[in-house]
Design an enzyme around this catalytic site. Structure first.
Site, PDB file in Angstrom:
ATOM      1  N   ASP B  92       0.855  -1.182   0.000  1.00 45.80           N
ATOM      2  CA  ASP B  92       0.000   0.000   0.000  1.00 45.80           C
ATOM      3  C   ASP B  92       0.895   1.236   0.000  1.00 45.80           C
ATOM      4  O   ASP B  92       2.104   1.169   0.234  1.00 45.80           O
ATOM      5  CB  ASP B  92      -1.004  -0.029   1.136  1.00 45.80           C
ATOM      6  CG  ASP B  92      -0.353   0.109   2.485  1.00 45.80           C
ATOM      7  OD1 ASP B  92       0.872   0.303   2.534  1.00 45.80           O
ATOM      8  OD2 ASP B  92      -1.060   0.019   3.493  1.00 45.80           O
ATOM      9  N   GLY B  95      -0.992   5.936   2.407  1.00 43.47           N
ATOM     10  CA  GLY B  95      -2.050   6.927   2.621  1.00 43.47           C
ATOM     11  C   GLY B  95      -2.854   6.616   3.873  1.00 43.47           C
ATOM     12  O   GLY B  95      -3.031   7.470   4.745  1.00 43.47           O
ATOM     13  N   PHE B  96      -3.306   5.387   3.978  1.00 41.74           N
ATOM     14  CA  PHE B  96      -4.110   5.009   5.128  1.00 41.74           C
ATOM     15  C   PHE B  96      -3.333   5.185   6.428  1.00 41.74           C
ATOM     16  O   PHE B  96      -3.857   5.706   7.414  1.00 41.74           O
ATOM     17  CB  PHE B  96      -4.590   3.559   4.978  1.00 41.74           C
ATOM     18  CG  PHE B  96      -5.431   3.093   6.129  1.00 41.74           C
ATOM     19  CD1 PHE B  96      -6.751   3.515   6.255  1.00 41.74           C
ATOM     20  CD2 PHE B  96      -4.912   2.251   7.098  1.00 41.74           C
ATOM     21  CE1 PHE B  96      -7.532   3.091   7.322  1.00 41.74           C
ATOM     22  CE2 PHE B  96      -5.686   1.826   8.173  1.00 41.74           C
ATOM     23  CZ  PHE B  96      -6.996   2.252   8.278  1.00 41.74           C
ATOM     24  N   ASP B 146      -3.486   8.136  -1.590  1.00 42.27           N
ATOM     25  CA  ASP B 146      -4.862   8.636  -1.522  1.00 42.27           C
ATOM     26  C   ASP B 146      -5.044   9.421  -0.231  1.00 42.27           C
ATOM     27  O   ASP B 146      -4.212   9.343   0.674  1.00 42.27           O
ATOM     28  CB  ASP B 146      -5.882   7.481  -1.589  1.00 42.27           C
ATOM     29  CG  ASP B 146      -5.746   6.526  -0.420  1.00 42.27           C
ATOM     30  OD1 ASP B 146      -4.604   6.353   0.087  1.00 42.27           O
ATOM     31  OD2 ASP B 146      -6.750   5.922  -0.010  1.00 42.27           O
ATOM     32  N   ASP B 270      -7.498  -7.267   1.754  1.00 39.89           N
ATOM     33  CA  ASP B 270      -6.368  -7.487   2.664  1.00 39.89           C
ATOM     34  C   ASP B 270      -6.814  -7.071   4.040  1.00 39.89           C
ATOM     35  O   ASP B 270      -7.699  -6.206   4.181  1.00 39.89           O
ATOM     36  CB  ASP B 270      -5.162  -6.632   2.275  1.00 39.89           C
ATOM     37  CG  ASP B 270      -5.316  -5.206   2.763  1.00 39.89           C
ATOM     38  OD1 ASP B 270      -6.020  -4.429   2.090  1.00 39.89           O
ATOM     39  OD2 ASP B 270      -4.782  -4.865   3.834  1.00 39.89           O
ATOM     40  N   CYS B 309     -11.505 -28.741   9.983  1.00 39.31           N
ATOM     41  CA  CYS B 309     -10.589 -27.757   9.389  1.00 39.31           C
ATOM     42  C   CYS B 309      -9.290 -28.462   9.002  1.00 39.31           C
ATOM     43  O   CYS B 309      -8.740 -29.239   9.778  1.00 39.31           O
ATOM     44  CB  CYS B 309     -10.319 -26.620  10.373  1.00 39.31           C
ATOM     45  SG  CYS B 309      -9.089 -25.426   9.796  1.00 39.31           S
ATOM     46  N   CYS B 311      -6.344 -27.031   8.396  1.00 40.59           N
ATOM     47  CA  CYS B 311      -5.140 -26.231   8.610  1.00 40.59           C
ATOM     48  C   CYS B 311      -4.130 -27.006   9.452  1.00 40.59           C
ATOM     49  O   CYS B 311      -4.479 -27.967  10.149  1.00 40.59           O
ATOM     50  CB  CYS B 311      -5.474 -24.893   9.278  1.00 40.59           C
ATOM     51  SG  CYS B 311      -5.616 -24.937  11.067  1.00 40.59           S
ATOM     52  N   CYS B 314      -5.150 -27.222  13.232  1.00 41.03           N
ATOM     53  CA  CYS B 314      -6.264 -28.124  13.558  1.00 41.03           C
ATOM     54  C   CYS B 314      -5.911 -29.584  13.294  1.00 41.03           C
ATOM     55  O   CYS B 314      -6.429 -30.478  13.958  1.00 41.03           O
ATOM     56  CB  CYS B 314      -7.519 -27.723  12.792  1.00 41.03           C
ATOM     57  SG  CYS B 314      -8.260 -26.202  13.437  1.00 41.03           S
ATOM     58  N   HIS B 340      -4.151 -20.811  11.697  1.00 43.65           N
ATOM     59  CA  HIS B 340      -5.549 -21.233  11.580  1.00 43.65           C
ATOM     60  C   HIS B 340      -6.411 -20.126  10.984  1.00 43.65           C
ATOM     61  O   HIS B 340      -7.217 -20.363  10.077  1.00 43.65           O
ATOM     62  CB  HIS B 340      -6.112 -21.641  12.944  1.00 43.65           C
ATOM     63  CG  HIS B 340      -7.601 -21.795  12.934  1.00 43.65           C
ATOM     64  ND1 HIS B 340      -8.237 -22.901  12.415  1.00 43.65           N
ATOM     65  CD2 HIS B 340      -8.598 -20.946  13.319  1.00 43.65           C
ATOM     66  CE1 HIS B 340      -9.549 -22.745  12.502  1.00 43.65           C
ATOM     67  NE2 HIS B 340      -9.795 -21.573  13.049  1.00 43.65           N
TER      68      HIS B 340
END
Lengths: 360, 360
Positions: B92, B95-96, B146, B270, B309, B311, B314, B340
């Site tokens: 990015d 800006g944020f 921005d 994101d 799950c 992952c 898990c 996870h």
């Protein structure tokens, strides 16, 4: 035949090359075991630990008894399943922690009463209780309760601690035998004390040897003594211990100490140094050097921590990235440096084992 | 042909199924990108990140410009090599961060001057400088500067911010074209603003679309507006953006928001939520629930975080172990829960993509 067996594969001078068999596989000796105090090597998955060449890990029964509780881990299927490590595990008895973590400690003939450094609650350890905790946890190798005196204790205190350690060891050995010995799936090692006094060390080792433990630890060293005092104490132990049993020096992990102690017949070591150093942004370097990764000198360094090192960290990352992670206090810094440091010690152990084989 | 290309593979209602191609490989859309602010997803190796099904990651050019410096990363071979991630990376523009991290911020027509929250030093960002930083860092996708106003800004402020964002975007687009456009190996995305006002959103999106960016982000949402306001704003953007370009909603990662926004035609997201939640010992559970692992209710729970799950966490660990790690404040707690949580969102994105395909 018991699942536990020490094979002595070769010897050069006092340097020994061996293999220790457990129900969860064998490990080559001389062996270095990194420490996962709370059933986790800080920040590393078991796969990352195995990737360093580690075959045996250590966990702390004292810490796990206090939190989350040995009975709880037993209910959940034991330490191997709980923490996801399929290889051999050794737990210490808590003796060293009780005497070294500070807080109020009261020793009597039957055991030791102390306050938890975590929540101030009162706990009691006896030779029987620490074996019970370890039976619940279910490591491959359990340690007896010992009285580990401070490094500056005088000879009288060292004698009293060593004799108390012997009496506690007899109690533990008898309980272990009543439970069926190591055929129940857990070996128990005795611990020699005696400080830096060779006559106490010889006495302790001989008396321990007579109790016929599965293996023998050498406790109470690396607590401030000189290299020469350590060598004398190790020689006194080694001469009195049976050649056919594994010898374990507790709490030692600096490369120079591993080299010195294996040359005097020690087969097994554990230490928090590689992981603690890693979290403190320090990496083992060549020839006894170390790298402090926060130093500005590494800010633009495109090279690996150690040229030619085959560890995950050195194969993948440059010093400048590790320095960036360290300065930004990123978790990955401690993780990658811990991986390097453990791998570095495992490489050293491989070199030592090769030396014992080639010079046989 | 440019290495950058968005393929629209299918559509059901406004839900889109696509694929975005970059010089470092493609990613399937709708796509969720976890965030590695300082060129590291906190506590995870790139292999662990890839193991969650992640194809694209985000890093923050603002943070990396301040520390360790974009020029330094360029000298060291660029962001991919520096952090060991071979797949697509998006950065990015900062800006944020400039507008949300607090500290003194002064906006003028040419850019923004602000104090670093890390060391108090003064920095200046302009449409040109943030593209220069990102050119040095070398991600596959760069973002324009921005002006991201606070959620409670009034319509006049929103209009001013959106119009300033457009002027800055034109400056950035012109610079990007002078550099040769995306054929130099980096795509640049514009960012629509306009708050919760559909007419401003439509105006912003149409004007951005006229500038022919490689992709379009929808900024300034998920900053306190209602779900209904978010939906209206998204619809206004989606109607004005070209169907053949990727649409990226910034800073969104809660499952319900991902479901709502993909249903309105957003392709890319994101968010720090899965890793931040993980480090705070919170795990995504079934049906919008979450598990606070420090809770005593999990102390003896032998089940996985989420039944079924796939992952790493898990498949390998029970809730009781994760609860133990959380209570002991072990690094591995945050690591395993982050794995996870990211995997959970990637599973959700796979489900959304399958839905777009099957109902086509």
């Amino acid at each position: 035949m018991s699942a536990f067996r020490f094979e002595l594969l070769g010897q050069h001078g006092k340097l020994r090359r061996g293999r220790y068999h457990t129900p969860h596989g064998s490990f080559e000796t001389p062996c270095f075991a990194p420490v996962g105090t709370y059933a986790t090597l800080k920040g590393l998955t078991p796969e990352q630990v195995a990737g360093t060449g580690t075959e045996l890990i250590l966990a702390n029964s004292y810490h796990l008894h206090v939190r989350p509780g040995a009975e709880r881990i037993e209910r959940l299927g034991g330490l191997h399943k709980f923490m996801g490590w399929d290889g051999p595990i050794l737990t210490d008895s808590g003796g060293f922690q009780v005497f070294s973590l500070g807080g109020k400690v009261a020793i009597d003939e039957d055991g030791v009463t102390f306050q938890s450094v975590i929540d101030g609650s009162t706990h009691r350890c006896t030779p029987e209780s620490v074996l019970t905790f370890q039976r619940q946890l279910g490591p491959d190798i359990a340690m007896v309760l010992d009285h580990c005196p401070p490094g500056d204790a005088d000879a009288d205190y060292q004698r009293a601690a060593h004799e108390r350690t012997l009496r506690w060891a007899r109690t533990a050995r008898d309980l272990h035998e009543r439970w069926g010995g190591s055929s129940r799936g857990q070996a128990v090692f005795g611990i020699c004390q005696g400080g830096v006094h060779p006559e106490l060390r010889a006495e302790s080792a001989a008396a321990m040897a007579a109790m016929d433990f599965d293996g023998y630890a050498i406790g109470g060293l690396s607590v401030g003594e000189t290299k020469q005092q350590m060598a004398v104490a190790l020689d006194a132990c080694a001469d009195a211990l049976p050649a056919g049993r594994i010898r374990y020096m507790m709490g030692v992990g600096m490369p120079e100490d591993l080299l010195a102690a294996t040359a005097r017949g020690v087969d097994l070591f554990d230490c928090v140094i590689p992981t603690r150093h890693g979290r403190n942004h320090t990496a083992f370097g060549k020839d006894g050097t170390s790298l402090k990764l926060r130093n500005a000198q590494y800010a633009d360094d495109p090279g690996p921590l150690v040229e030619g090192c085959g560890c995950y960290t050195c194969r993948k990352y440059c010093r400048a990235y590790l320095r960036h992670l360290a300065v930004a206090d990123e978790m990955l810094a401690g993780i990658l440096l811990s991986i390097h440091n453990i791998h570095f010690l495992q490489d050293l152990m491989r070199e030592i084992r090769a030396r014992a084989e080639h010079q046989e």
